[in-house]
Design an enzyme around this catalytic site. Structure first.
Site, PDB file in Angstrom:
ATOM      1  N   THR A  21       0.704  -0.866   0.118  1.00 25.01           N
ATOM      2  CA  THR A  21      -0.384   0.123   0.092  1.00 25.01           C
ATOM      3  C   THR A  21       0.641   1.475  -0.128  1.00 25.01           C
ATOM      4  O   THR A  21       1.795   1.032   0.724  1.00 25.01           O
ATOM      5  CB  THR A  21      -0.589  -0.058   1.019  1.00 25.01           C
ATOM      6  N   TYR A  57      -1.544   0.079   9.842  1.00 28.37           N
ATOM      7  CA  TYR A  57      -1.942  -0.541   9.244  1.00 28.37           C
ATOM      8  C   TYR A  57      -0.288  -1.002   7.924  1.00 28.37           C
ATOM      9  O   TYR A  57      -0.153  -1.290   7.435  1.00 28.37           O
ATOM     10  CB  TYR A  57      -3.142   0.127   7.827  1.00 28.37           C
TER      11      TYR A  57
END
Ligand code: UDP
Length: 327
Positions: free
Chosen positions: A117, A141
């Site tokens: 990501t 995350y």
């Protein structure tokens, strides 16, 4: 037909990946614990329910299907939740991926395509990020995904597990044929929440922060159509099957849109107002995340063909109205 193990194949991106894998002549074998995915979304190959942290179950699956490669999508992926419950992210994403890699190595499966990501980059001075930009995630995350990237490099050096890492920017849209689409419960992503507000399923969208250092004060993101994204995964799989070296690729379009600009596009595409409120910033959000995709274009031959905001919102809107959404 080659079996490809798709972790998270019942989720948003994984289900679209299964569709394009099947179209490319592979058999996608979905491995998913259904914590955030949907059995109805598994339409293009076998489904095996299981958890990433369940080593025995993974060993059974590798033995039964002998997959040529793994496409590893399964993950918790909400920035806000990761700030409130970081342990979930270190357990599910990091410990789960470790278990998966160990099972793959033991089974002799030596190729993996991993969903990373742009959240691994964090706040940056550069206007457009590239793969060499420093990775300083500002949320758990992003930190969990960066840790898995490190794990992949160590497993390659020690065990020869070859990888392609894709760092996604913001994934949006849906299968234009509306066989699969985006469906999260609870929903946290901008475009589906916006469409819920458009058709009255929620009162209004809340804009998270209007005081960022951006031209209109709202966060800027680089949105990529999910079909373009999963087509990159098939190219990544080909790359590994051709015996090429492990590689990291950003998948973005190079053009950012603010939250307010996305709202304007949604109003134009749907022909309706988007009711919205202005709220405080969400913990863990960067002001701007935009990437070029020159490496993926030059080396993989990837071209984002569907990734304009109007196209992404139109496909998401078609899916939203298809009734599948009410499963
Ligand atoms: N966003 C927003 N309101 C919402 C959900 C998201 O303003 O209800 C903003 C969020 O702050 C970010 C952008 O929309 O700038 C995209 O957020 P999303 O959660 O869709 O993806 P993320 O960037 O977290 O991967």
């Amino acid at each position: 037909m080659t079996n490809i193990l798709v972790t998270g194949g019942a989720g948003y991106i994984g289900s679209h990946a299964c569709k394009v894998l099947a179209a490319a002549g592979h058999t996608p074998v979905t491995y998913d614990n259904l914590s955030t995915g949907w059995a109805d979304a598994v339409r293009f190959g076998p489904f095996e329910k299981g958890d990433l942290t369940d080593r025995n179950r993974l060993d059974q699956i590798f033995a039964a299907y002998q997959p040529a490669a793994v496409l590893h999508f399964a993950a918790l992926s909400q920035v806000g939740e990761s700030m409130r419950e970081p342990g979930l992210y270190w357990h599910n994403n990091v410990a789960g991926s470790l278990t998966l890699l160990q099972a793959a190595v033991q089974a002799g499966c030596d190729k993996i395509v991993f969903s990373s990501t742009c959240a691994t980059y964090g706040e940056q001075d550069k206007v457009v990020l590239d793969e060499e930009s420093p990775q300083n995630p500002i949320n758990a995350y992003g930190a969990s995904k960066r840790a898995i990237e490190d794990m992949l490099r160590d497993f390659e050096a020690a065990h020869g597990l070859q990888h392609v890492i894709f760092r996604y920017f913001n994934v949006a849209g849906a299968d234009p044929e509306a066989e699969v689409g985006e469906y999260h419960r609870p929903e946290t992503h901008l475009i589906p929440l916006m469409l819920d507000a458009v058709d009255g399923k929620r009162d209004a969208l809340t804009i998270f922060g209007t005081d960022y250092d951006t031209p209109d004060g709202t966060c800027i993101r680089d949105y990529v159509h999910v079909m373009d994204l999963v087509e990159a995964h098939v190219l990544g799989l080909d790359w590994l099957q051709e015996g090429k070296d492990s590689r990291v690729f950003n998948l973005g379009t190079g053009t950012g849109f603010s939250v307010r600009e996305v709202i304007e596009q949604a109003a134009a595409v749907t022909g309706r107002d988007v009711p919205y409120l202005e709220g405080p910033r969400r913990d863990g959000d960067c002001s701007k995340l935009v990437s070029g995709s020159s490496r993926a274009e030059a080396e993989l031959g990837w071209r984002p063909r569907h990734s304009t905001p109007d196209r992404m919102i139109a496909d998401a809107w078609r899916w939203h109205q298809s009734g599948h959404y009410e499963k």
